[in-house]
Write a protein that holds these residues in place. Structure first.
Motif, mmCIF file in Angstrom:
data_model
loop_
_atom_site.group_PDB
_atom_site.id
_atom_site.type_symbol
_atom_site.label_atom_id
_atom_site.label_comp_id
_atom_site.label_asym_id
_atom_site.label_seq_id
_atom_site.Cartn_x
_atom_site.Cartn_y
_atom_site.Cartn_z
ATOM 1 N N THR A 199 -5.437 5.436 -6.864
ATOM 2 C CA THR A 199 -6.848 5.152 -6.567
ATOM 3 C C THR A 199 -7.688 6.433 -6.620
ATOM 4 N N GLU A 257 6.247 6.560 -11.015
ATOM 5 C CA GLU A 257 4.928 5.917 -11.009
ATOM 6 C C GLU A 257 4.927 4.707 -11.954
ATOM 7 N N ARG A 258 4.385 3.592 -11.475
ATOM 8 C CA ARG A 258 4.416 2.362 -12.291
ATOM 9 C C ARG A 258 3.408 2.372 -13.440
ATOM 10 N N VAL A 279 4.740 -2.583 -5.413
ATOM 11 C CA VAL A 279 5.903 -3.032 -4.626
ATOM 12 C C VAL A 279 6.211 -1.933 -3.613
ATOM 13 N N ILE A 301 9.477 0.516 -9.248
ATOM 14 C CA ILE A 301 10.655 0.261 -8.400
ATOM 15 C C ILE A 301 10.534 -1.138 -7.806
ATOM 16 N N LYS A 307 -20.856 7.301 -9.163
ATOM 17 C CA LYS A 307 -20.124 6.543 -8.139
ATOM 18 C C LYS A 307 -21.139 5.825 -7.258
ATOM 19 N N GLY A 313 -8.177 7.774 2.336
ATOM 20 C CA GLY A 313 -8.776 8.966 1.741
ATOM 21 C C GLY A 313 -7.796 9.859 1.014
ATOM 22 N N HIS A 314 -8.333 10.626 0.057
ATOM 23 C CA HIS A 314 -7.486 11.561 -0.703
ATOM 24 C C HIS A 314 -6.934 12.652 0.217
ATOM 25 N N GLU A 338 -1.887 5.925 2.348
ATOM 26 C CA GLU A 338 -2.287 4.631 2.921
ATOM 27 C C GLU A 338 -1.086 3.939 3.566
ATOM 28 N N GLY A 349 5.615 6.301 -6.199
ATOM 29 C CA GLY A 349 4.161 6.138 -6.131
ATOM 30 C C GLY A 349 3.482 7.485 -6.277
ATOM 31 N N ALA A 360 -0.944 10.884 -2.278
ATOM 32 C CA ALA A 360 0.124 11.093 -1.287
ATOM 33 C C ALA A 360 1.429 11.466 -1.997
ATOM 34 N N ILE A 400 -14.551 12.151 -3.690
ATOM 35 C CA ILE A 400 -15.222 12.854 -2.578
ATOM 36 C C ILE A 400 -14.188 13.604 -1.738
HETATM 37 C C1 LIG Z 1 -12.667 2.617 -5.664
HETATM 38 C C2 LIG Z 1 -12.150 3.619 -4.668
HETATM 39 C C3 LIG Z 1 -12.881 4.773 -4.394
HETATM 40 C C4 LIG Z 1 -12.403 5.694 -3.481
HETATM 41 N N1 LIG Z 1 -13.107 6.852 -3.267
HETATM 42 C C5 LIG Z 1 -12.605 7.810 -2.461
HETATM 43 C C6 LIG Z 1 -13.247 9.077 -2.359
HETATM 44 O O1 LIG Z 1 -14.228 9.346 -3.022
HETATM 45 N N2 LIG Z 1 -12.703 10.005 -1.524
HETATM 46 C C7 LIG Z 1 -11.577 9.738 -0.782
HETATM 47 O O2 LIG Z 1 -11.117 10.621 -0.046
HETATM 48 N N3 LIG Z 1 -10.953 8.533 -0.857
HETATM 49 C C8 LIG Z 1 -11.425 7.581 -1.694
HETATM 50 N N4 LIG Z 1 -10.779 6.382 -1.823
HETATM 51 C C9 LIG Z 1 -9.568 6.140 -1.018
HETATM 52 C C10 LIG Z 1 -8.412 6.939 -1.568
HETATM 53 O O3 LIG Z 1 -8.405 6.841 -2.992
HETATM 54 C C11 LIG Z 1 -7.073 6.461 -1.053
HETATM 55 O O4 LIG Z 1 -7.092 6.195 0.336
HETATM 56 C C12 LIG Z 1 -5.975 7.499 -1.295
HETATM 57 O O5 LIG Z 1 -6.173 8.191 -2.489
HETATM 58 C C13 LIG Z 1 -4.664 6.746 -1.280
HETATM 59 O O6 LIG Z 1 -3.637 7.487 -1.858
HETATM 60 P P1 LIG Z 1 -2.143 6.945 -1.831
HETATM 61 O O7 LIG Z 1 -1.367 7.918 -2.609
HETATM 62 O O8 LIG Z 1 -1.721 6.627 -0.436
HETATM 63 O O9 LIG Z 1 -2.170 5.500 -2.561
HETATM 64 P P2 LIG Z 1 -2.623 5.032 -4.023
HETATM 65 O O10 LIG Z 1 -3.718 5.830 -4.541
HETATM 66 O O11 LIG Z 1 -2.788 3.547 -3.899
HETATM 67 O O12 LIG Z 1 -1.326 5.332 -4.923
HETATM 68 C C14 LIG Z 1 -0.167 4.555 -4.883
HETATM 69 C C15 LIG Z 1 0.558 4.728 -6.202
HETATM 70 O O13 LIG Z 1 1.808 4.070 -6.138
HETATM 71 C C16 LIG Z 1 2.066 3.410 -7.371
HETATM 72 N N5 LIG Z 1 3.039 2.333 -7.084
HETATM 73 C C17 LIG Z 1 2.889 1.257 -6.292
HETATM 74 N N6 LIG Z 1 4.030 0.539 -6.233
HETATM 75 C C18 LIG Z 1 4.928 1.210 -6.999
HETATM 76 C C19 LIG Z 1 6.299 0.978 -7.309
HETATM 77 N N7 LIG Z 1 6.976 -0.048 -6.779
HETATM 78 N N8 LIG Z 1 6.910 1.826 -8.162
HETATM 79 C C20 LIG Z 1 6.244 2.897 -8.701
HETATM 80 N N9 LIG Z 1 4.957 3.158 -8.412
HETATM 81 C C21 LIG Z 1 4.299 2.347 -7.561
HETATM 82 C C22 LIG Z 1 0.696 2.938 -7.811
HETATM 83 O O14 LIG Z 1 0.623 2.658 -9.178
HETATM 84 C C23 LIG Z 1 -0.193 4.105 -7.381
HETATM 85 O O15 LIG Z 1 -0.359 5.054 -8.407
HETATM 86 C C24 LIG Z 1 -11.203 5.445 -2.774
HETATM 87 C C25 LIG Z 1 -10.449 4.297 -3.061
HETATM 88 C C26 LIG Z 1 -10.895 3.398 -4.019
HETATM 89 C C27 LIG Z 1 -10.052 2.212 -4.366
#
Ligand SMILES: Cc1cc2nc3c(=O)[nH]c(=O)nc-3n(C[C@H](O)[C@H](O)[C@H](O)COP(=O)(O)OP(=O)(O)OC[C@H]3O[C@@H](n4cnc5c(N)ncnc54)[C@H](O)[C@@H]3O)c2cc1C
Length: 416
Positions: A38, A30-31, A175, A115, A262, A327-328, A321, A7, A11, A44
């Motif tokens: 996200t 990455e899928r 997944v 995966i 946005k 959040g980022h 998450e 993923g 993160a 932000i």
């Molecule tokens: C519309 C929107 C606006 C947002 N705006 C903001 C903002 O302005 N500022 C802020 O701080 N936060 C914002 N957030 C929240 C923030 O984007 C997320 O909380 C944070 O970026 C999550 O990061 P992550 O890496 O945990 O998960 P994700 O960003 O969900 O990344 C998970 C990744 O895993 C991949 N993946 C999933 N399953 C598999 C698998 N089995 N095999 C391979 N790859 C896989 C997915 O394709 C994805 O790329 C926003 C969210 C959304 C949806």
């Protein structure tokens, strides 16, 4: 030492970057065909406690990643309702810059690889397997697969597939690696007890707005347009980002310039939007059906320790998450800690949990405690607002004094 990160949202990117700094041979899987998940539609940064969090991580030695983000911001030090000193990165440019950083760090990126299986030996993962049957062996694994969708969850718990940046119809659904290991995950709830949370903002094509709004956005980064009473829509309680669940976000259209405009509401009917002066030609570009709904998230939080090890599996960590945070910045701080602890797993050393004297340590620990309770699962955890930021204020951990932050981190002797 082989580290497999599944993923590539913020993160996963942070975990892979830190893993490479710790000397691992890192594969980031990455899928889809892009990094940042996200984060491709967010932007932000540094609002409220996120400023402190990013500076604490920088003081621990994580310079390059923080610098790349800062260098790709369109606006810095701006205020909007409930939020101070925010910066807004350019969602159209940041992905390329992060890819360059990861390539320089010798991270191998495996795109369009989903995966969907794990090979376990007792409580250790030996390898993960993709849809195409490719096997990726590793010593340590990090689950950063996020909590969005898949599509049937967006339909069951939201308003249907909103055609968002996750592009499930093309790349198939999320997944969870933790789930594949047979570990029962947690699901967040809305205030009314229903499962999941709706993403809280949409992107409008900036060029589809009138000149005056475009010019305000380009100049100030923010445009606040008061809504007549009959145009007000209340979606505050369903938002994943509870830090923006404030009356101002209901009574106004709040726009931020992240390269696109946005719009700080989960969705807003297009016909109604186009009746508001300046929005006559408005077009949604994420999600495509931003007039009707948005992506659903928080369906799969991994049970974990404060050091981010997933409970029940010896060599699996989680971040972002998956660790229950929104959040980022929150994804980055947990990703960095997971990447760092991967090495400690290899070296059979006690894993690091950040001290609760730091904002990042308190944030991770408090969130984890809250997630153990039924009431806690109905809240969302971000260092930029709502319940967690209130806690950080109570603990006196929020500061924008960079020298003070450096001193504290030096005293704790954290060198990542
Ligand atoms: C519309 C929107 C606006 C947002 N705006 C903001 C903002 O302005 N500022 C802020 O701080 N936060 C914002 N957030 C929240 C923030 O984007 C997320 O909380 C944070 O970026 C999550 O990061 P992550 O890496 O945990 O998960 P994700 O960003 O969900 O990344 C998970 C990744 O895993 C991949 N993946 C999933 N399953 C598999 C698998 N089995 N095999 C391979 N790859 C896989 C997915 O394709 C994805 O790329 C926003 C969210 C959304 C949806």
């Amino acid at each position: 030492m082989k580290l497999i990160v599944v993923g590539a949202g913020w993160a996963g990117v942070a975990a892979a970057y830190e893993g490479a700094r710790c000397g691992f041979d890192v594969t980031l899987i990455e899928r889809t065909d892009m990094l940042l998940g996200t984060g491709l539609v967010g932007g932000i940064m540094r609002n409220n406690g996120r400023f402190t969090a990013l500076e604490e991580i920088r003081a621990m030695g994580v310079h390059d990643l923080v610098n790349v983000i800062d260098q790709n911001c369109l606006h810095k030090n701006i205020d909007f309702p409930g939020h101070k000193h925010a910066s807004l990165y350019d969602v159209n440019k940041i992905e390329r810059a992060i890819k360059t950083l990861l390539c320089q760090s010798n991270v191998t990126i495996q795109y369009q690889t989903r995966i969907n299986n794990v090979n376990l030996e007792d409580t250790r993962i030996k390898s993960v397997v993709s849809d195409c049957g490719e096997t990726y062996e590793g010593d340590v694994f990090i689950d950063t697969t996020g909590t969005f969708g898949p599509m049937n969850f967006c339909s069951k718990y939201g308003n249907g597939c909103s055609m968002c940046i996750m592009r499930c119809p093309s790349f198939k659904g999320r997944v969870s690696v933790t789930g594949l290991c047979g570990i029962e995950e947690m699901q967040a709830k809305k205030k009314d007890g229903s499962i999941g949370a709706m993403s809280g903002s949409c992107k409008l094509n900036k060029d589809s707005l009138n000149k005056e709004i475009i010019s305000r956005l380009n100049k100030e980064g923010v445009a606040i347009i008061p809504l007549p009473k009959e145009f007000i829509e209340d979606h505050l309680d369903i938002k994943a980002c509870q830090q923006y669940a404030l009356e101002e976000y209901k009574n106004n259209l709040i726009l931020l310039d992240t390269g696109h405009a946005k719009l700080m509401t989960p969705f807003y009917p297009l016909e109604k939007l186009r009746q508001i002066p300046g929005f006559e030609n408005a077009r949604y570009i994420d999600p495509y059906t931003g007039g009707n709904g948005n992506s659903m998230r928080f369906f799969a939080i991994a049970p974990h320790e404060n050091n981010l090890k997933v409970k029940g599996i010896e060599n699996l960590l989680c971040a972002g998450e998956k660790a229950g945070m929104v959040g980022h910045t929150e994804a980055i701080i947990t990703g960095i800690l997971a990447g760092y602890n991967a090495k400690r797993i290899i070296n059979r050393k006690a894993l690091l949990s950040f001290s609760r004297e730091t904002l990042v340590g308190e944030a991770i620990a408090f969130t984890n405690e809250q997630l153990q309770t039924e009431e806690g699962l109905s809240k969302k955890y971000t260092v930029s607002g709502s319940v967690l930021f209130n806690r950080l204020l109570e603990c006196n951990l929020y500061t924008t004094d960079i020298e003070e932050i450096k001193k504290k981190i030096k005293k704790l002797d954290y060198k990542l």
